[in-house]
Scaffold this motif. Structure first.
Motif, PDB file in Angstrom:
ATOM      1  N   UNK A 278      55.620 -12.492  13.181  1.00 51.54           N
ATOM      2  CA  UNK A 278      55.601 -12.884  14.590  1.00 51.54           C
ATOM      3  C   UNK A 278      54.638 -14.030  14.873  1.00 51.54           C
ATOM      4  N   UNK A 279      53.782 -14.353  13.910  1.00 49.07           N
ATOM      5  CA  UNK A 279      52.871 -15.488  14.076  1.00 49.07           C
ATOM      6  C   UNK A 279      53.634 -16.774  13.769  1.00 49.07           C
ATOM      7  N   UNK A 287      44.860 -20.041  18.983  1.00 52.47           N
ATOM      8  CA  UNK A 287      44.147 -19.615  17.785  1.00 52.47           C
ATOM      9  C   UNK A 287      44.348 -20.669  16.701  1.00 52.47           C
ATOM     10  N   UNK A 288      43.249 -21.128  16.136  1.00 52.54           N
ATOM     11  CA  UNK A 288      43.319 -22.149  15.088  1.00 52.54           C
ATOM     12  C   UNK A 288      42.876 -21.553  13.757  1.00 52.54           C
ATOM     13  N   UNK A 289      43.509 -22.028  12.670  1.00 49.50           N
ATOM     14  CA  UNK A 289      43.212 -21.495  11.341  1.00 49.50           C
ATOM     15  C   UNK A 289      43.475 -22.559  10.284  1.00 49.50           C
ATOM     16  N   UNK A 290      42.866 -22.384   9.131  1.00 50.13           N
ATOM     17  CA  UNK A 290      43.039 -23.298   8.002  1.00 50.13           C
ATOM     18  C   UNK A 290      43.914 -22.650   6.943  1.00 50.13           C
ATOM     19  N   UNK A 291      44.845 -23.421   6.390  1.00 56.38           N
ATOM     20  CA  UNK A 291      45.731 -22.915   5.341  1.00 56.38           C
ATOM     21  C   UNK A 291      44.952 -22.787   4.039  1.00 56.38           C
ATOM     22  N   UNK A 292      44.951 -21.574   3.482  1.00 55.08           N
ATOM     23  CA  UNK A 292      44.257 -21.304   2.216  1.00 55.08           C
ATOM     24  C   UNK A 292      45.242 -21.302   1.052  1.00 55.08           C
ATOM     25  N   UNK A 299      63.357 -16.707  -0.091  1.00 57.10           N
ATOM     26  CA  UNK A 299      63.932 -16.833   1.241  1.00 57.10           C
ATOM     27  C   UNK A 299      62.872 -16.976   2.326  1.00 57.10           C
ATOM     28  N   UNK A 300      61.608 -16.845   1.971  1.00 59.23           N
ATOM     29  CA  UNK A 300      60.535 -16.954   2.954  1.00 59.23           C
ATOM     30  C   UNK A 300      59.253 -17.417   2.274  1.00 59.23           C
ATOM     31  N   UNK A 301      58.245 -17.674   3.087  1.00 58.29           N
ATOM     32  CA  UNK A 301      56.913 -18.029   2.593  1.00 58.29           C
ATOM     33  C   UNK A 301      55.876 -17.162   3.304  1.00 58.29           C
ATOM     34  N   UNK A 302      54.858 -16.778   2.567  1.00 57.17           N
ATOM     35  CA  UNK A 302      53.698 -16.117   3.164  1.00 57.17           C
ATOM     36  C   UNK A 302      52.534 -17.100   3.110  1.00 57.17           C
ATOM     37  N   UNK A 303      52.048 -17.474   4.286  1.00 59.52           N
ATOM     38  CA  UNK A 303      50.968 -18.451   4.388  1.00 59.52           C
ATOM     39  C   UNK A 303      49.663 -17.708   4.648  1.00 59.52           C
ATOM     40  N   UNK A 304      48.678 -17.915   3.758  1.00 61.33           N
ATOM     41  CA  UNK A 304      47.364 -17.296   3.897  1.00 61.33           C
ATOM     42  C   UNK A 304      46.471 -18.237   4.702  1.00 61.33           C
ATOM     43  N   UNK A 305      45.837 -17.693   5.730  1.00 63.87           N
ATOM     44  CA  UNK A 305      45.064 -18.501   6.662  1.00 63.87           C
ATOM     45  C   UNK A 305      43.644 -17.964   6.791  1.00 63.87           C
ATOM     46  N   UNK A 306      42.707 -18.875   7.017  1.00 59.76           N
ATOM     47  CA  UNK A 306      41.333 -18.476   7.293  1.00 59.76           C
ATOM     48  C   UNK A 306      40.978 -18.917   8.711  1.00 59.76           C
ATOM     49  N   UNK A 307      40.500 -17.970   9.511  1.00 60.55           N
ATOM     50  CA  UNK A 307      40.103 -18.283  10.885  1.00 60.55           C
ATOM     51  C   UNK A 307      38.738 -17.669  11.153  1.00 60.55           C
ATOM     52  N   UNK A 308      38.182 -17.968  12.301  1.00 62.81           N
ATOM     53  CA  UNK A 308      36.890 -17.369  12.625  1.00 62.81           C
ATOM     54  C   UNK A 308      37.023 -15.884  12.954  1.00 62.81           C
ATOM     55  N   UNK A 309      38.247 -15.414  13.031  1.00 62.38           N
ATOM     56  CA  UNK A 309      38.497 -13.993  13.265  1.00 62.38           C
ATOM     57  C   UNK A 309      38.777 -13.248  11.958  1.00 62.38           C
ATOM     58  N   UNK A 328      45.939 -25.617  11.530  1.00 59.93           N
ATOM     59  CA  UNK A 328      47.111 -25.420  12.385  1.00 59.93           C
ATOM     60  C   UNK A 328      46.759 -24.492  13.545  1.00 59.93           C
ATOM     61  N   UNK A 329      47.469 -24.666  14.649  1.00 65.08           N
ATOM     62  CA  UNK A 329      47.327 -23.776  15.801  1.00 65.08           C
ATOM     63  C   UNK A 329      48.432 -22.744  15.763  1.00 65.08           C
ATOM     64  N   UNK A 330      48.131 -21.556  16.249  1.00 69.99           N
ATOM     65  CA  UNK A 330      49.060 -20.433  16.132  1.00 69.99           C
ATOM     66  C   UNK A 330      49.244 -19.725  17.465  1.00 69.99           C
ATOM     67  N   UNK A 331      50.419 -19.087  17.592  1.00 70.89           N
ATOM     68  CA  UNK A 331      50.676 -18.228  18.743  1.00 70.89           C
ATOM     69  C   UNK A 331      51.649 -17.140  18.330  1.00 70.89           C
ATOM     70  N   UNK A 332      51.887 -16.186  19.229  1.00 68.68           N
ATOM     71  CA  UNK A 332      52.850 -15.119  18.986  1.00 68.68           C
ATOM     72  C   UNK A 332      53.275 -14.541  20.324  1.00 68.68           C
ATOM     73  N   UNK A 333      54.438 -13.889  20.376  1.00 68.93           N
ATOM     74  CA  UNK A 333      54.903 -13.292  21.639  1.00 68.93           C
ATOM     75  C   UNK A 333      53.960 -12.172  22.085  1.00 68.93           C
TER      76      UNK A 333
END
Length: 345
Positions: A278-279, A287-292, A299-309, A328-333
């Motif tokens: 959903x992200x 919410x901002x995060x860095x791609x690790x 059929x898909x990708x799992x992106x690992x992110x580092x954020x201040x949370x 990258x900036x992120x959001x979700x419903x």
């Protein structure tokens, strides 16, 4: 209608180990229930108590209205499928399948009829004259399933029957088990630690941890509305992301993050949970995060992110590629967010 009822079922071994800590479980007639949980959670001990291989320390078990708590395995009308086949190596396949019928004193003609029927249903023709050592793992498990089914019991009990098979065979056997169960309408209790297996097979998923049931319900409900932090993390591959914060005046706050809460929740400390699928990348996301790391899964990708949370995971389509180190900036419903009490879980 309640067909299988476990009341306050508890099992403590002689060394003081509490394997099952007072669970209540009800299965309807014809239902396929899956006991799901990590190793040591008590699911196999529960199944063995249902089969009569273990006697509960306290509690009762009823099957079709009869109390079977104290009955021996041979006195219970159950078909048990073990993880490691448990076939008799000195008997040919036909004799293995027919062994329960012979033990029950069923006449030869009826034995032949039942064996022929189950052999046809499970496509075991051509294997009856062989010994177990001459079969592949998948065929051995098919024979073990046939041996349980040929009895036409009131209930099937299956203890991780696909755990030793490779991926392709697991998929094939998973389909076979579910199709046969639907056709027979026999109540089934199935144990696994594989959540994909559980979600695909079950009418109802029973999530266990530490000898207790943490949540019990349809697969979609357990996935979308986890009862606690354990279920939220355990169910899903990968599990749910968590962000610590608090709820005030209809908003969730966490280190500068302010999100509208889509439901009426009490104010106070809270843990936000959001599933990786959903992200989404969103230039307007708060919410901002860095791609690790960016894992390609076909059929898909799992992106690992580092954020201040903390660390976060995002599941996206295979066509979306992210460079390591990118911000990258992120959001979700908002309606997809779950909230948990950080103290009680």
């Amino acid at each position: 209608m309640s067909f299988l009822v476990c009341q306050a079922l508890h099992k403590t071994y002689a060394d003081g180990t509490e394997a099952v800590k007072g669970i209540d479980l009800v299965c309807a007639e014809g239902e396929f229930a899956v006991l799901l949980g990590p190793s040591g959670c008590g699911k196999t001990t529960t199944l063995r108590m249902l089969a009569g291989l273990e006697i509960p320390s306290t509690g009762r078990i009823k099957l079709a209205g009869d109390d079977i708590t104290e009955l021996s395995p041979t006195e219970r009308d159950v078909g048990f499928v073990f993880q490691f086949y448990a076939l008799y190596p000195h008997l040919k396949i036909e004799e293995n399948i027919g062994f329960p019928l012979a033990s029950m004193g069923i006449d030869k003609a009826e034995q032949r009829r039942r064996i022929a029927e189950i052999v046809e249903r499970l496509n075991l023709r051509g294997l009856l004259g062989r010994y177990p050592r001459q079969l592949s793992g998948g065929d051995q498990q098919r024979v073990a399933l046939a041996r349980a089914m040929v009895r036409q019991p009131q209930i099937y009990l299956m203890d991780e029957p696909l755990g030793t098979l490779d991926a392709d065979l697991r998929l094939e056997m998973r389909e076979l088990i579910r199709v046969q169960q639907l056709e027979s309408g026999i109540t089934t209790v199935y144990v696994t630690h594989d959540q994909e297996e559980a979600m695909s097979l079950a009418d109802r998923v029973v999530v266990m941890e530490g000898g207790r049931i943490r949540q019990d319900g349809p697969a979609a409900t357990v996935y979308d509305e986890p009862a606690d932090l354990f279920v939220a993390h355990f169910i899903g591959s990968p599990g749910m992301n968590f962000v610590a914060g608090e709820i005030r005046e209809g908003h969730f706050f966490a280190q500068g993050l302010a999100l509208t809460v889509a439901r009426n929740l009490r104010a106070g400390p809270a843990t936000l949970g959001i599933r990786p699928e959903f992200i989404r990348p969103d230039d307007g996301g708060v919410l901002r995060a860095k791609v690790v790391m960016d894992e390609y899964l076909g059929s898909s990708r799992t992106v690992h992110l580092q954020s201040k949370y903390g660390r976060l995971l995002m599941r996206v389509g295979d066509e979306q590629v992210f460079a390591v180190g990118a911000q990258i900036a992120l959001s979700w419903p908002a309606e997809r967010a779950c909230f948990f009490d950080p103290d009680t879980g």
